[in-house]
Design a protein around this motif. Structure first.
Motif, PDB file in Angstrom:
ATOM      1  N   ARG A 278       0.837  -1.198   0.000  1.00 34.32           N
ATOM      2  CA  ARG A 278       0.000   0.000   0.000  1.00 34.32           C
ATOM      3  C   ARG A 278       0.874   1.251   0.000  1.00 34.32           C
ATOM      4  NH1 ARG A 278      -2.322  -0.618   6.181  1.00 34.32           N
ATOM      5  NH2 ARG A 278      -0.302  -0.443   7.257  1.00 34.32           N
ATOM      6  N   SER A 279       0.268   2.391  -0.265  1.00 37.18           N
ATOM      7  CA  SER A 279       0.997   3.647  -0.280  1.00 37.18           C
ATOM      8  C   SER A 279       1.666   3.883   1.071  1.00 37.18           C
ATOM      9  CB  SER A 279       0.052   4.812  -0.596  1.00 37.18           C
ATOM     10  OG  SER A 279      -0.494   4.678  -1.893  1.00 37.18           O
ATOM     11  N   GLY A 280       2.926   4.287   1.031  1.00 40.55           N
ATOM     12  CA  GLY A 280       3.656   4.536   2.264  1.00 40.55           C
ATOM     13  C   GLY A 280       4.368   3.331   2.834  1.00 40.55           C
ATOM     14  N   SER A 281       4.342   2.216   2.113  1.00 46.25           N
ATOM     15  CA  SER A 281       4.987   1.000   2.626  1.00 46.25           C
ATOM     16  C   SER A 281       6.489   0.992   2.392  1.00 46.25           C
ATOM     17  CB  SER A 281       4.364  -0.250   1.984  1.00 46.25           C
ATOM     18  OG  SER A 281       4.540  -0.230   0.573  1.00 46.25           O
TER      19      SER A 281
ATOM     20  N   LYS B  70       8.003   1.280  -0.962  1.00 48.68           N
ATOM     21  CA  LYS B  70       8.375   0.741  -2.270  1.00 48.68           C
ATOM     22  C   LYS B  70       9.307   1.682  -3.034  1.00 48.68           C
ATOM     23  CE  LYS B  70       4.170   0.482  -3.806  1.00 48.68           C
ATOM     24  NZ  LYS B  70       3.468   1.152  -2.696  1.00 48.68           N
ATOM     25  N   THR B  71       8.868   2.922  -3.183  1.00 51.30           N
ATOM     26  CA  THR B  71       9.668   3.895  -3.937  1.00 51.30           C
ATOM     27  C   THR B  71      10.987   4.181  -3.237  1.00 51.30           C
ATOM     28  OG1 THR B  71       7.746   4.924  -4.976  1.00 51.30           O
ATOM     29  CG2 THR B  71       9.728   6.269  -4.798  1.00 51.30           C
TER      30      THR B  71
ATOM     31  N   GLN C 219       7.308   7.707 -12.604  1.00 46.35           N
ATOM     32  CA  GLN C 219       5.865   7.758 -12.841  1.00 46.35           C
ATOM     33  C   GLN C 219       5.531   8.685 -14.003  1.00 46.35           C
ATOM     34  OE1 GLN C 219       3.472   8.478  -9.356  1.00 46.35           O
ATOM     35  NE2 GLN C 219       4.719   7.150  -8.066  1.00 46.35           N
TER      36      GLN C 219
ATOM     37  N   GLU D 186       6.198   2.617 -10.545  1.00 52.24           N
ATOM     38  CA  GLU D 186       4.801   2.850 -10.920  1.00 52.24           C
ATOM     39  C   GLU D 186       4.687   3.581 -12.259  1.00 52.24           C
ATOM     40  OE1 GLU D 186       1.806   3.306  -7.908  1.00 52.24           O
ATOM     41  OE2 GLU D 186       3.340   3.840  -6.458  1.00 52.24           O
TER      42      GLU D 186
ATOM     43  N   ALA E  12       1.093   4.619 -13.280  1.00 49.60           N
ATOM     44  CA  ALA E  12       0.226   5.232 -12.267  1.00 49.60           C
ATOM     45  C   ALA E  12      -0.486   6.476 -12.769  1.00 49.60           C
ATOM     46  CB  ALA E  12       1.045   5.571 -11.020  1.00 49.60           C
TER      47      ALA E  12
ATOM     48  N   THR F  34       4.465  -1.269  -7.980  1.00 49.55           N
ATOM     49  CA  THR F  34       3.061  -1.021  -8.288  1.00 49.55           C
ATOM     50  C   THR F  34       2.200  -1.399  -7.098  1.00 49.55           C
ATOM     51  OG1 THR F  34       1.268  -1.412  -9.870  1.00 49.55           O
ATOM     52  CG2 THR F  34       2.595  -3.317  -9.249  1.00 49.55           C
ATOM     53  N   HIS F  35       0.969  -0.862  -7.069  1.00 47.69           N
ATOM     54  CA  HIS F  35      -0.041  -1.368  -6.140  1.00 47.69           C
ATOM     55  C   HIS F  35      -1.278  -1.768  -6.938  1.00 47.69           C
ATOM     56  CE1 HIS F  35      -0.750   3.079  -6.237  1.00 47.69           C
ATOM     57  NE2 HIS F  35      -1.990   2.684  -6.426  1.00 47.69           N
TER      58      HIS F  35
END
Length: 365
Positions: free
Chosen positions: A32-35, A37-38, A83, A156, A159, A188-189
């Motif tokens: 999820r966002s904030g996990s 990844k980036t 992105q 992403e 996105a 990606t999510h």
């Protein structure tokens, strides 16, 4: 090319503490966002420096605090696709592509080869402002390829695109994966992208790796439904096109039998990955007759996950593959759906979207 990551970094109230090893192919970082990844991708690229750890790509160490090694960004030989395309607005597509090859200064793929691969040959004389979002991203991918990277980092890349543009570019990403042999770390999510592209999955949550492994293991694990989301829960099956009848229904062979899907754009003999959502699978105690649904597979129940609501997730063995079904608790109890039970999975042909069919690679599972 393999990648090995073991890094730690404090980012205010967030601590990244990530460790994983990924094989060749397309490794998807999912969460999820904030996990984180980036942050992981930027760290591999050298845009962020870990407080401690080690990063190696293909056996080549890029960062190691113990050895006091930190290879500069421009020497890491990594292609980065953001992105947004970040093309040079004053240069044509051809000049954007040539710039990357010129900066690298060594032999690599040719501009025309990459343009053909990504379907952008007709765009070479245009400027970025005259490109659609999907076209811009394909040019950005081409520019990254022409830098002759050891690995491609894609943060992403779809996105910012709408549904039709995503559908337009996904086949090119599949070609990139299948025809170049280049390893890709893909953030990606979006579950459709995971199902179509991934050969390995790393699940991140709050800066830490929750699980990693093959898509078949993770996507069909009932316990992972909370990570992927109940509406996106589903399985990916290996399939082979065996017939293309004139009525617009393609016949596919899977390990448990036959699948019939609306006109798949692939020749007889082509290998596919087919994503089947759990919510599109019905169960029957006996082989049903007189149904409009064309797809009926004999299955054996492996596990039943009961949540707090009225639904349950059923994991089943279907030949060499696994399926998931989302049914009500009431139906599961009435039908005796427990581990070891044998039944039939029923799927409507039209329930499988074209965006859930990937050409050119088996599920890799």
């Amino acid at each position: 090319m393999t990648v090995s990551i073991d890094i730690a970094r404090d980012l205010g109230g967030f601590r990244l503490e990530t460790r994983f090893a990924a094989p060749e192919g397309v490794t998807v970082l999912f969460g999820r966002s904030g996990s984180g990844k980036t942050t992981v991708v930027k760290t591999i690229a050298g845009l962020l420096t870990p407080d401690a750890g080690r990063i190696a790509v293909g056996g080549r160490v890029l960062f190691d605090t113990d050895a006091r090694l930190n290879v500069p960004v421009h020497k890491r030989r990594l292609g980065y696709v953001f992105q947004d395309s970040r093309l040079f607005p004053h240069l044509s597509v051809r000049q954007n592509l040539s710039y990357a090859a010129r900066v690298r200064g060594r032999e690599g793929p040719q501009d025309n080869d990459v343009a053909d691969l990504l379907g952008i040959t007709h765009l070479l004389d245009r400027r970025p402002h005259a490109l659609s979002g999907g076209e811009s991203q394909r040019v950005a991918i081409g520019r990254a390829l022409l830098s002759e990277p050891d690995m491609l980092l894609m943060d992403e890349p779809l996105a910012s695109l709408d549904g039709p543009r995503k559908a337009e570019i996904l086949p090119y990403l599949e070609r990139l994966r299948s025809e170049t042999g280049l390893s890709i770390l893909y953030v990606t999510h979006n579950m459709a992208e995971v199902a179509r592209l991934a050969t390995h999955i790393v699940l991140l949550d709050e800066g830490k790796v929750v699980r990693s492994g093959a898509p078949a293991d993770l996507l069909t694990d009932p316990e992972m439904v909370r990570v992927f989301g109940i509406r996106d829960a589903g399985a990916v099956l290996s399939a082979k096109v065996v017939a293309q009848p004139l009525d617009g229904i393609s016949e596919l062979k899977v390990s448990a039998g036959r699948l019939f899907l609306p006109a798949v754009d692939a020749p007889v003999g082509a290998q596919l990955r087919v994503r089947i959502l759990a919510q599109d699978v019905m169960l029957s105690s006996h082989r049903p007759e007189g149904l409009s649904a064309l797809n009926i597979l004999a299955v054996r129940v492996l596990a039943v996950r009961r949540g707090e609501g009225p639904g349950v997730i059923v994991q089943m063995q279907a030949g060499d593959d696994r399926l998931l079904a989302r049914i009500t608790r009431r139906s599961a109890d009435a039908m005796g759906i427990v581990p070891g039970a044998e039944c039939f999975a029923v799927m409507k042909s039209v329930a499988v979207s074209q965006t859930d069919i990937a050409v050119g690679l088996q599920s890799g599972l």
